[in-house]
Structures are given as C-alpha cells and as structure tokens.
Design a protein around this motif. Structure first.
Motif, PDB file in Angstrom:
ATOM      1  N   ASN A  85      43.339  48.990  35.825  1.00 37.43           N
ATOM      2  CA  ASN A  85      43.011  48.854  34.411  1.00 37.43           C
ATOM      3  C   ASN A  85      42.781  50.219  33.767  1.00 37.43           C
ATOM      4  O   ASN A  85      43.014  50.391  32.580  1.00 37.43           O
ATOM      5  CB  ASN A  85      41.757  47.987  34.266  1.00 37.43           C
ATOM      6  CG  ASN A  85      41.475  47.600  32.853  1.00 37.43           C
ATOM      7  OD1 ASN A  85      42.336  47.063  32.176  1.00 37.43           O
ATOM      8  ND2 ASN A  85      40.266  47.859  32.386  1.00 37.43           N
ATOM      9  N   LYS A  86      42.313  51.162  34.566  1.00 35.79           N
ATOM     10  CA  LYS A  86      41.970  52.487  34.067  1.00 35.79           C
ATOM     11  C   LYS A  86      42.218  53.502  35.176  1.00 35.79           C
ATOM     12  O   LYS A  86      41.878  53.257  36.330  1.00 35.79           O
ATOM     13  CB  LYS A  86      40.490  52.488  33.674  1.00 35.79           C
ATOM     14  CG  LYS A  86      40.002  53.738  32.991  1.00 35.79           C
ATOM     15  CD  LYS A  86      38.490  53.702  32.842  1.00 35.79           C
ATOM     16  CE  LYS A  86      38.079  53.105  31.531  1.00 35.79           C
ATOM     17  NZ  LYS A  86      36.628  53.209  31.321  1.00 35.79           N
ATOM     18  N   MET A 115      32.063  36.212  41.144  1.00 34.31           N
ATOM     19  CA  MET A 115      32.579  37.277  40.285  1.00 34.31           C
ATOM     20  C   MET A 115      31.595  37.582  39.175  1.00 34.31           C
ATOM     21  O   MET A 115      30.755  36.750  38.828  1.00 34.31           O
ATOM     22  CB  MET A 115      33.930  36.907  39.682  1.00 34.31           C
ATOM     23  CG  MET A 115      33.893  35.735  38.721  1.00 34.31           C
ATOM     24  SD  MET A 115      35.505  35.406  38.019  1.00 34.31           S
ATOM     25  CE  MET A 115      35.236  35.937  36.346  1.00 34.31           C
ATOM     26  N   SER A 116      31.689  38.779  38.653  1.00 36.38           N
ATOM     27  CA  SER A 116      30.833  39.151  37.528  1.00 36.38           C
ATOM     28  C   SER A 116      31.504  38.690  36.232  1.00 36.38           C
ATOM     29  O   SER A 116      32.710  38.465  36.182  1.00 36.38           O
ATOM     30  CB  SER A 116      30.595  40.654  37.508  1.00 36.38           C
ATOM     31  OG  SER A 116      31.816  41.332  37.370  1.00 36.38           O
ATOM     32  N   ALA A 131      39.646  48.252  37.769  1.00 38.64           N
ATOM     33  CA  ALA A 131      40.680  47.457  38.429  1.00 38.64           C
ATOM     34  C   ALA A 131      40.233  45.998  38.508  1.00 38.64           C
ATOM     35  O   ALA A 131      39.043  45.709  38.540  1.00 38.64           O
ATOM     36  CB  ALA A 131      40.966  47.989  39.827  1.00 38.64           C
ATOM     37  N   TYR A 132      41.213  45.107  38.526  1.00 37.88           N
ATOM     38  CA  TYR A 132      40.923  43.672  38.606  1.00 37.88           C
ATOM     39  C   TYR A 132      42.029  42.971  39.372  1.00 37.88           C
ATOM     40  O   TYR A 132      43.088  43.545  39.627  1.00 37.88           O
ATOM     41  CB  TYR A 132      40.788  43.078  37.201  1.00 37.88           C
ATOM     42  CG  TYR A 132      42.081  43.109  36.416  1.00 37.88           C
ATOM     43  CD1 TYR A 132      42.973  42.042  36.459  1.00 37.88           C
ATOM     44  CD2 TYR A 132      42.426  44.214  35.650  1.00 37.88           C
ATOM     45  CE1 TYR A 132      44.162  42.077  35.751  1.00 37.88           C
ATOM     46  CE2 TYR A 132      43.611  44.263  34.951  1.00 37.88           C
ATOM     47  CZ  TYR A 132      44.469  43.186  34.999  1.00 37.88           C
ATOM     48  OH  TYR A 132      45.661  43.227  34.324  1.00 37.88           O
ATOM     49  N   SER A 133      41.778  41.739  39.747  1.00 31.59           N
ATOM     50  CA  SER A 133      42.803  40.894  40.367  1.00 31.59           C
ATOM     51  C   SER A 133      42.968  39.644  39.525  1.00 31.59           C
ATOM     52  O   SER A 133      41.989  39.055  39.073  1.00 31.59           O
ATOM     53  CB  SER A 133      42.400  40.504  41.792  1.00 31.59           C
ATOM     54  OG  SER A 133      42.440  41.627  42.633  1.00 31.59           O
ATOM     55  N   PRO A 159      37.016  40.949  38.149  1.00 28.43           N
ATOM     56  CA  PRO A 159      36.750  42.380  38.293  1.00 28.43           C
ATOM     57  C   PRO A 159      36.794  42.780  39.769  1.00 28.43           C
ATOM     58  O   PRO A 159      36.140  42.162  40.608  1.00 28.43           O
ATOM     59  CB  PRO A 159      35.336  42.544  37.718  1.00 28.43           C
ATOM     60  CG  PRO A 159      35.188  41.389  36.774  1.00 28.43           C
ATOM     61  CD  PRO A 159      35.945  40.265  37.423  1.00 28.43           C
ATOM     62  N   GLY A 160      37.599  43.792  40.077  1.00 28.34           N
ATOM     63  CA  GLY A 160      37.736  44.251  41.451  1.00 28.34           C
ATOM     64  C   GLY A 160      36.981  45.541  41.703  1.00 28.34           C
ATOM     65  O   GLY A 160      36.412  45.736  42.771  1.00 28.34           O
TER      66      GLY A 160
END
Length: 84
Positions: free
Chosen positions: A7-8, A29-30, A40-42, A50-51
């Motif tokens: 993501n960034k 998960m949050s 980063a995420y999945s 949120p990963g």
C-alpha cells in the motif's frame, strides 16, 4: 497463505519482488485504522486485511513473518537493518 499487497513504499520490503505471499495464523484483524499507517494488506474475499502497519518508528505485522518462509526472513532482516 495470502498475497501481501503493498500500500505504501517501505524499506521493510527491500529485496522482495511484487509477488509476496505471507502466512496468517488466525482470522483476527484490526479495523478503523488510519490509511496513513497501512503499508501492506491482504485481500481476502474482498476484505482488505491490514498486514503491516507503521507509525514513526513502530512497525507491526498481522501475518507471521517467522512462518512466512524466505519472504518472512527477508522482512525480519530488513527490520533488523532499520533498528541498527
């Protein structure tokens, strides 16, 4: 195992290609977190889990880097280099 979507840009992903798969142990998960902190995420059934998060010098991973094979070892190595 889920694909980790970046993501960034972050030094945590140095040396990794675009196909990053990591291991998640459970379904917690949050939520309601700032997009600015999400690096980063999945995508799991159209839900962005949120990963990895970062705020200033604090990093957190939802997936298990120690169980994520070569990718996880690289992420841990990158983390070690950030804290030296």
């Amino acid at each position: 195992w889920n694909r980790l979507e970046i993501n960034k840009k972050s030094k945590m992903f140095n040396g990794l290609n675009d196909e990053i798969f990591v291991y998640y142990v459970h379904s917690f998960m949050s939520s309601n977190m700032s997009e600015n902190n999400l690096i980063a995420y999945s995508d799991y059934n159209e839900i962005n889990i949120p990963g990895m998060v970062n705020k200033r010098k604090i990093y957190g991973a939802k997936f298990q880097p120690e169980k994520s094979g070569e990718v996880g070892l690289r992420i841990l190595k990158n983390f070690g280099e950030l804290i030296v």
